[in-house]
Scaffold this motif. Structure first.
Motif, mmCIF file in Angstrom:
data_model
loop_
_atom_site.group_PDB
_atom_site.id
_atom_site.type_symbol
_atom_site.label_atom_id
_atom_site.label_comp_id
_atom_site.label_asym_id
_atom_site.label_seq_id
_atom_site.Cartn_x
_atom_site.Cartn_y
_atom_site.Cartn_z
ATOM 1 N N ASP A 107 4.141 -43.619 32.269
ATOM 2 C CA ASP A 107 2.739 -43.367 31.437
ATOM 3 C C ASP A 107 1.582 -42.843 32.136
ATOM 4 O O ASP A 107 1.027 -42.022 32.190
ATOM 5 C CB ASP A 107 2.835 -44.026 30.367
ATOM 6 C CG ASP A 107 3.848 -44.198 29.229
ATOM 7 O OD1 ASP A 107 4.790 -43.365 29.521
ATOM 8 O OD2 ASP A 107 3.830 -45.190 28.380
ATOM 9 N N LEU A 108 1.412 -44.096 33.447
ATOM 10 C CA LEU A 108 0.165 -43.470 33.885
ATOM 11 C C LEU A 108 0.488 -42.363 35.099
ATOM 12 O O LEU A 108 -0.290 -41.508 35.192
ATOM 13 C CB LEU A 108 -0.171 -45.027 35.014
ATOM 14 C CG LEU A 108 -0.467 -46.230 34.254
ATOM 15 C CD1 LEU A 108 -0.494 -47.127 35.308
ATOM 16 C CD2 LEU A 108 -2.033 -45.875 33.927
ATOM 17 N N GLY A 109 1.736 -42.387 35.504
ATOM 18 C CA GLY A 109 1.871 -41.133 36.379
ATOM 19 C C GLY A 109 1.833 -39.802 35.544
ATOM 20 O O GLY A 109 1.210 -38.770 36.065
ATOM 21 N N GLU A 110 2.296 -39.667 34.169
ATOM 22 C CA GLU A 110 2.179 -38.627 33.423
ATOM 23 C C GLU A 110 0.517 -38.169 33.177
ATOM 24 O O GLU A 110 0.255 -36.897 33.241
ATOM 25 C CB GLU A 110 2.763 -38.800 32.013
ATOM 26 C CG GLU A 110 4.249 -38.772 32.085
ATOM 27 C CD GLU A 110 5.265 -38.988 30.762
ATOM 28 O OE1 GLU A 110 4.193 -39.316 29.883
ATOM 29 O OE2 GLU A 110 6.362 -39.098 30.899
ATOM 30 N N SER A 111 -0.234 -39.321 32.932
ATOM 31 C CA SER A 111 -1.623 -39.050 32.733
ATOM 32 C C SER A 111 -2.168 -38.729 34.134
ATOM 33 O O SER A 111 -3.067 -37.494 34.076
ATOM 34 C CB SER A 111 -2.390 -40.360 32.482
ATOM 35 O OG SER A 111 -1.715 -41.017 31.231
ATOM 36 N N ALA A 112 -1.739 -38.893 35.233
ATOM 37 C CA ALA A 112 -2.487 -38.349 36.452
ATOM 38 C C ALA A 112 -2.026 -37.016 36.769
ATOM 39 O O ALA A 112 -2.930 -36.225 37.049
ATOM 40 C CB ALA A 112 -1.798 -39.146 37.792
ATOM 41 N N SER A 113 -0.639 -36.630 36.238
ATOM 42 C CA SER A 113 -0.334 -35.281 36.350
ATOM 43 C C SER A 113 -0.825 -34.339 35.595
ATOM 44 O O SER A 113 -1.592 -33.319 35.880
ATOM 45 C CB SER A 113 1.088 -35.205 35.954
ATOM 46 O OG SER A 113 2.001 -35.813 36.982
ATOM 47 N N GLY A 114 -1.581 -34.956 34.187
ATOM 48 C CA GLY A 114 -2.068 -34.082 33.197
ATOM 49 C C GLY A 114 -3.672 -33.803 33.846
ATOM 50 O O GLY A 114 -4.220 -32.867 33.440
ATOM 51 N N LEU A 115 -4.057 -34.589 34.695
ATOM 52 C CA LEU A 115 -5.335 -34.584 35.314
ATOM 53 C C LEU A 115 -5.619 -33.528 36.501
ATOM 54 O O LEU A 115 -6.434 -33.284 37.211
ATOM 55 C CB LEU A 115 -6.360 -35.480 35.644
ATOM 56 C CG LEU A 115 -6.466 -36.903 34.462
ATOM 57 C CD1 LEU A 115 -6.710 -38.055 34.706
ATOM 58 C CD2 LEU A 115 -7.521 -36.007 33.637
ATOM 59 N N GLY A 116 -4.188 -33.312 36.981
ATOM 60 C CA GLY A 116 -4.057 -32.551 38.138
ATOM 61 C C GLY A 116 -3.977 -33.387 39.562
ATOM 62 O O GLY A 116 -4.153 -32.757 40.448
ATOM 63 N N ARG A 136 -2.322 -35.520 42.429
ATOM 64 C CA ARG A 136 -1.221 -35.618 43.117
ATOM 65 C C ARG A 136 -0.953 -37.251 43.664
ATOM 66 O O ARG A 136 -1.579 -37.792 44.239
ATOM 67 C CB ARG A 136 -1.254 -35.025 44.629
ATOM 68 C CG ARG A 136 0.027 -35.315 45.551
ATOM 69 C CD ARG A 136 0.054 -34.133 46.516
ATOM 70 N NE ARG A 136 -1.186 -34.629 47.488
ATOM 71 C CZ ARG A 136 -0.876 -35.395 48.583
ATOM 72 N NH1 ARG A 136 0.389 -35.840 48.917
ATOM 73 N NH2 ARG A 136 -1.921 -35.516 49.452
ATOM 74 N N VAL A 137 -0.017 -37.891 43.041
ATOM 75 C CA VAL A 137 0.295 -39.375 43.091
ATOM 76 C C VAL A 137 1.105 -39.687 44.508
ATOM 77 O O VAL A 137 2.131 -39.184 44.478
ATOM 78 C CB VAL A 137 1.059 -40.136 41.727
ATOM 79 C CG1 VAL A 137 1.434 -41.429 41.957
ATOM 80 C CG2 VAL A 137 0.432 -39.828 40.656
#
Length: 330
Positions: free
Chosen positions: A66-75, A77-78
């Motif tokens: 879920d944190l990764g999806e939030s990061a992707s939504g902000l553009g 790169r994890v």
């Protein structure tokens, strides 16, 4: 701006924007505190969830995703993930050898997370990870010799000497709360007698206060009664005496430049710091005591340490080093 204010502004700025980031979680027995942290040290997203009674690894993976999806939504790169967990940790192999409050034995946590997330993963001991953060951007920055002692429900320590963190032969170094400092003292849940955390921890203080005839109160409520409640004064004085003795033992063993106190106990402020430092000085006959300060990162230290470890796992050691460059040394 003070050093503490600089650290807080660096870590709590909520700028939205693209860039490189890591996922970080401080895994506790009651809560999992997660965040997306940018390469500028900004906390972009925060998610906290209760730690389940079972299937903890699955819940942890779900939080990371879920944190990764939030990061992707902000553009963002994890590039990595980090988790700080209690217990006996084999950090080199990524295995939690034993964690009583999670009911874990020999859990290959790093591999499980790496397989699920497909990024480099760092596993760290919660208190030692907090020590990494305090040294880099917190109250111990600028020194390679310090001790971090978070005092909450229990007590532990991160031990740093000559710039290196002491982990021990089994990964169990830092069990400061279970040093028997009171001869023939009260029974500890670990089976020993006279352990420091029987007297000093939040749980220990509350239990001893109730056993001495006081009502059922939290450690914070007991501290609020100091000066007007003889029972509170008595158990608090004993706690400070035992803590001073324990910190003097650490002082003579490790010779730290600074001792950093964290956790709920440290929020007692002058009610703790003034008598504690006086008793430490009185107990050291031939040397001065080290500087004793409160944590600057507070409850975010473990999660921040997990983020730093994540950047290092991703091969970006210089990223977190740059955070230190913008914060004045105390």
């Amino acid at each position: 701006m003070s050093g503490a204010e600089g650290a807080r502004s660096l870590l709590l700025t909520h700028e939205r924007g693209a860039g490189t980031a890591v996922l970080a979680v401080d895994l506790g027995g009651t809560a999992m505190k997660g965040a997306v942290v940018s390469d500028r040290g900004e906390t972009l997203v925060e998610l906290t969830r209760p730690t389940p009674a079972s299937e903890v690894v699955g819940a942890l993976i779900s939080l990371f995703r879920d944190l990764g999806e939030s990061a992707s939504g902000l553009g963002c790169r994890v590039v990595g993930a980090g988790v700080a967990t209690p217990g006996m940790i084999d950090e080199e192999r990524g295995i939690v050898r034993y964690a009583s409050n999670l009911d874990w034995r020999d859990v290959p946590l790093r591999d499980a997370l790496r397989d699920a997330l497909d990024v480099p993963v760092a596993l760290g001991h919660d208190v030692r990870a907090a020590g990494v953060a305090e040294r880099l951007i917190g109250a111990a920055r600028g020194t390679g010799d310090f001790v971090l002692v978070p005092i909450g429900t229990g007590v532990a320590a991160a031990l740093v000497t000559a710039g290196g963190t002491v982990t021990g032969a089994t990964g169990a170094a830092g069990e400061f709360g279970h040093i028997p400092v009171v001869i023939d003292g009260e029974q500890c849940t670990c089976g020993q007698r006279g352990c420091l955390e029987v007297y000093v921890s939040g749980a220990g203080l509350a239990r001893r206060y109730a056993a001495a005839g006081g009502p059922a109160l939290s450690s914070r409520e007991i501290v609020a009664r100091l000066g007007s409640d003889a029972v509170a004064d008595r158990v608090w004085t004993r706690a400070v005496d035992v803590l001073a003795q324990g910190l003097n033992i650490l002082t003579l063993l490790l010779d730290p430049e600074v001792i950093v106190l964290g956790g709920g106990f440290s929020r007692a402020g002058d009610a703790l710091m003034i008598p504690l430092t006086a008793r430490m000085s009185a107990g050291l006959a031939w040397r001065e005591r080290p500087r004793v300060v409160r944590s600057e990162l507070g409850g975010d230290a473990g999660r921040t340490g997990a983020a730093i470890l994540a950047f290092r796992a991703a091969g970006l050691e210089a990223v977190a080093d740059e955070w230190r460059a913008v914060i004045p040394t105390p």
